[in-house]
Design an enzyme around this catalytic site. Sequence first.
Site, short mmCIF file in Angstrom:
data_model
loop_
_atom_site.label_atom_id
_atom_site.label_comp_id
_atom_site.label_asym_id
_atom_site.label_seq_id
_atom_site.Cartn_x
_atom_site.Cartn_y
_atom_site.Cartn_z
CB THR A 75 16.14 32.77 -12.46
OG1 THR A 75 16.41 33.26 -13.69
CG2 THR A 75 15.17 32.78 -11.56
CG ASP A 83 21.47 33.12 -16.43
OD1 ASP A 83 20.31 32.65 -15.91
OD2 ASP A 83 22.38 32.33 -16.50
CG ASN A 115 22.14 29.18 -18.43
OD1 ASN A 115 22.82 28.64 -17.21
ND2 ASN A 115 21.32 29.31 -17.66
CG ASP A 131 17.72 31.37 -17.10
OD1 ASP A 131 17.43 32.61 -16.22
OD2 ASP A 131 18.14 30.11 -17.19
CG HIS A 160 17.91 24.88 -11.37
ND1 HIS A 160 18.42 23.48 -9.92
CD2 HIS A 160 18.67 24.09 -12.91
CE1 HIS A 160 19.35 23.46 -10.57
NE2 HIS A 160 19.73 22.94 -11.93
CG ASP A 161 16.33 30.05 -13.84
OD1 ASP A 161 16.79 29.56 -12.26
OD2 ASP A 161 16.93 29.97 -14.51
CG PHE A 170 26.40 28.17 -13.30
CD1 PHE A 170 27.50 28.72 -13.65
CD2 PHE A 170 25.33 29.58 -13.47
CE1 PHE A 170 28.30 29.81 -14.58
CE2 PHE A 170 26.03 30.28 -14.30
CZ PHE A 170 27.06 30.57 -14.33
CG ASN A 171 22.55 31.50 -10.95
OD1 ASN A 171 23.20 31.43 -11.87
ND2 ASN A 171 21.07 31.07 -10.76
C1 BDR Z 1 20.92 27.86 -12.21
O1 BDR Z 1 22.57 27.60 -13.11
C2 BDR Z 1 21.68 27.74 -14.37
O2 BDR Z 1 22.44 26.87 -14.58
C3 BDR Z 1 20.33 27.89 -14.42
O3 BDR Z 1 19.87 28.70 -15.51
C4 BDR Z 1 19.54 27.77 -12.88
O4 BDR Z 1 19.47 29.53 -13.16
C5 BDR Z 1 21.21 27.06 -11.82
O5 BDR Z 1 22.31 25.95 -10.79
CA CA Z 2 19.72 30.60 -14.62
#
Ligand code: BDR
Ligand code: CA
Length: 307
Positions: free
Chosen positions: A124, A10, A39, A15, A239-240, A166-167
């Site tokens: 991701t 996303d 996102n 990403d 993160h990703d 978040f994801n």
């Molecule tokens: C995740 O949430 C999104 O904001 C980032 O792309 C990442 O995948 C981190 O919590």
């Molecule tokens: Ca992401």
Amino acid sequence: MPTPILYDCDPGHDDAIALVMAHRSPDIELLGVTTTCGNAELEKTTDNAIRVLDFVGASDVPVAAGCARPLARPLVLGTADGPSGLEGSPYLPKPSRGPLKQHAVDFLAEKLAASPDPLLVVATGPLCNIGLLVLKHPHVLPKVKELIWMGGVFYRKSEIITPTEFNAFCDPEALKLVLDARVPITMIGLDVTMQVLIEAPQYKELAAIDTPLGRVAMDWLKFYEKLHRNSMGVGGAMHDPLALALAIDPTLVRTRPAHIGVDLSGSYTFGATVADFWHDRGEEDNARIAYDVDADRFFKLMFDLLR
Ligand code: BDR
Ligand code: CA
């Protein structure tokens, strides 16, 4: 032989960096990219994926758009990446093409079914597409060799870690479907991704990459860092890119098996992921979770691919 992967994302600044890495790594064969809301709205994350691929000369990589909203909840959007999902990219071209006509979930099913061997899937974003795959095409699930997913948080040992990631928070029902389907999943949560932050040494390294890609990546990371710096006082978390990097080198993190549950009903904690390592509830392991990362080796890999 490069590892063939399907990449669900996303974009999203982090990403986007992961997408560049996937395309540039000689150890990865990028079979296709699928997009989800997260996102930003689906239309934007799809455009962003195509723009990034175009920019790095990967216009031949198929892109299929997937879910425009979580499976059972209203859409929530991330806030770190700005309204377009990829703010601060003045030099990116407009998308050269639209996505495939095929829905992401059908594209994934087709690719998995057609592959002689089970495939690695990296995800991701929120798991909307993979959750829908479980519902719509369960017969292809044995063809998922492993799902490496950026999501969840477990140890909560730092004050900068929230109860939910978040994801997972965006589409917890999709996560539950995937966990219950026993898709072999490795969860790369905030426990490890908050250990790979872009701080002064990383900015210095990036500044030395005097190429159009180096400059675009710098613009992305400068924008992306704002929320992290303002809310937590730290640099942007990769993160990703870390999740994607594991498709290249799985030894970058240490993992342990556990039974993972996801809270679907707490008023303040829905989307929270809970690990039972000791089988206290008599339930079998359904995931591996990452608990430690070699940050130096990760950054070397990331910058080598951006250079
Ligand atoms: C995740 O949430 C999104 O904001 C980032 O792309 C990442 O995948 C981190 O919590
Ligand atoms: Ca992401």
